[in-house]
Write an enzyme that holds these catalytic residues in place. Structure first.
Site, short mmCIF file in Angstrom:
data_model
loop_
_atom_site.label_atom_id
_atom_site.label_comp_id
_atom_site.label_asym_id
_atom_site.label_seq_id
_atom_site.Cartn_x
_atom_site.Cartn_y
_atom_site.Cartn_z
N HIS A 14 -1.88 13.78 -0.81
CA HIS A 14 -2.78 14.45 0.13
C HIS A 14 -3.33 15.77 -0.43
CE1 HIS A 14 -1.58 12.08 3.99
NE2 HIS A 14 -1.40 11.35 2.91
N GLU A 72 -4.02 3.32 7.49
CA GLU A 72 -2.62 3.74 7.54
C GLU A 72 -2.49 5.23 7.83
OE1 GLU A 72 1.03 5.54 6.53
OE2 GLU A 72 -0.75 5.84 5.28
N GLU A 73 -3.48 6.02 7.43
CA GLU A 73 -3.36 7.47 7.48
C GLU A 73 -3.49 8.04 8.89
OE1 GLU A 73 -2.32 9.24 5.19
OE2 GLU A 73 -2.76 8.30 3.28
N ASP A 92 -6.83 2.42 2.92
CA ASP A 92 -7.71 3.51 3.32
C ASP A 92 -7.53 4.78 2.49
OD1 ASP A 92 -5.15 3.54 4.59
OD2 ASP A 92 -5.84 5.08 5.98
#
Length: 393
Positions: free
Chosen positions: A360, A137-138, A79
């Site tokens: 990020h 996953e985030e 993702d």
């Protein structure tokens, strides 16, 4: 034993092409429809048994060896993040507001490379490989969604391995260690309910802002004064919202934040002390409160000692021991931990930098030379567990 380093290096151009394709077409958690389709089609083309829709948009591939043996699970997350990319690279995101800002595009490309090489070697080992391409996953709970859908069954893995490209570590460096590597992450919402009133007559109301200020200050004493100093914990209040006008007492304040720990007992202690402090302060002022765990939490990522030893041995075939490092555990979180709580295994960090923008960040990128390293590391690790012994003459 196969020379996976040479084989992975030979497919570097293809790995970069896969990675850039995924990078240009990022998809958010549980919406990785194109990504999972590309993955499933490639696995099918390799003659690998494929399961789709596991945990939403997850894909699982099974490579059977010759005869019975252990099952080795290799995990790759797919993702992207809701970030608008600022890079001007030719492969920059084509989806406004969505970006692979954490390297999962690289992880998926590595997974396709691992599938390619291991599918060619299936006659060399006993047991099976379970390739797990994970969604979300985030912070969305993709690992648990796959667990609930039975990813750890039929066949149940005996070992689980994964990796993360890390652009704050130099290319060529690997972090492989037993014990804690990444922290548990919890998100909380604390709501304080008072009674509104005129700002000029505060005695007639219950000011939720004043109470919230007391609570925020008190929460900082949990780590500094109540958790054993030899343990590690972080408690951060990230947002505070309350009030409607300059001359009105706020009837409600909502604060949110995160808790990071490594030890399960410390994790419970922090939550218990938050509850006790909020209750005591609110009771003293005549207010009410609710403390909630929100979002999807993840336990600490803790590597099994035996599995880490196998992975380190595999790494030593790829680089010198000087480049296989151990670090102080990081306070970030990874839901690979959900698998490692249930299956012994190891999660590694693969140096893919240094790069000026961290994970990020809207300017994130990584050194693509790390892609073949990741492929070779996971292939070599799995082969060391599954390689058929040489017959004795």
């Amino acid at each position: 034993m196969a020379d996976f380093q040479t084989q992975a290096a030979a497919m570097a151009e293809q790995l970069v092409a896969w990675r850039r394709d995924f990078h240009q077409r990022p998809e958010l958690g549980f919406h990785e429809t194109r990504t999972s389709r590309v993955v499933a089609e490639h696995l099918h083309d390799l003659g690998i048994e494929v399961q789709q829709g596991v945990g939403g948009t997850g894909v699982v591939g099974i490579i059977d060896g010759v005869g019975d043996g252990p099952t080795v699970m290799l995990r790759f997350d797919m993702d992207a993040l809701p970030i608008h990319e600022i890079n001007d690279a030719p492969y920059r995101s084509q989806h406004a507001g969505v970006m692979h800002a954490c390297g999962h595009d690289g992880h998926t490309a590595i997974g396709l490379g691992v599938a390619t090489l291991l599918s060619r070697q299936r006659q060399r080992w006993r047991g099976r490989i379970k390739l797990v391409f994970q969604p979300a996953e985030e912070g969305l709970g993709g690992a648990m969604a796959m667990v609930r859908d039975g990813v750890l069954q039929q066949p149940a893995p005996d070992y689980a391995f994964g990796l993360h490209l890390w652009n704050q570590f130099a290319f060529g460096d690997l972090v492989i260690q037993a014990g804690p590597l990444l922290a548990a992450a919890d998100e909380f919402r604390l709501t304080i309910t008072g009674r509104g009133g005129h700002g000029a007559m505060p005695h007639e109301g219950i000011d939720a802002i004043v109470i919230a200020a007391q609570v925020v200050s008190a929460l900082q004493t949990i780590v500094s004064r109540q958790v054993d100093p030899t343990e590690t914990a972080v408690l951060t209040v990230g947002t505070v919202h309350g009030g409607q006008a300059f001359n009105v007492l706020a009837a409600e304040v909502v604060m949110t934040g995160t808790i990071r720990t490594f030890d399960a007992a410390v994790r419970r202690q922090v939550w218990q002390r938050m509850e006790a402090l909020a209750q005591g302060i609110c009771q003293a002022y005549g207010a009410a409160f609710t403390l909630q765990q929100v979002g999807c939490s993840a336990p600490a990522t803790v590597n099994d000692a035996a599995a880490a030893a196998v992975m380190r041995q595999a790494a030593q075939t790829l680089t010198s021991p000087a480049h296989i490092e151990q670090i102080k555990p990081l306070m970030i979180a990874e839901d690979m931990s959900e698998f490692l709580q249930r299956v012994p295994g190891c999660f590694a960090l693969v140096g893919a930098g240094p790069h000026p923008y961290p994970h990020h960040h809207a300017g994130f990128d990584f050194d693509e030379r790390a892609l073949p390293v990741g492929v070779a590391l996971l292939c070599e690790t799995a082969a060391r567990i599954l390689e058929r012994p040489t017959p004795q003459v």
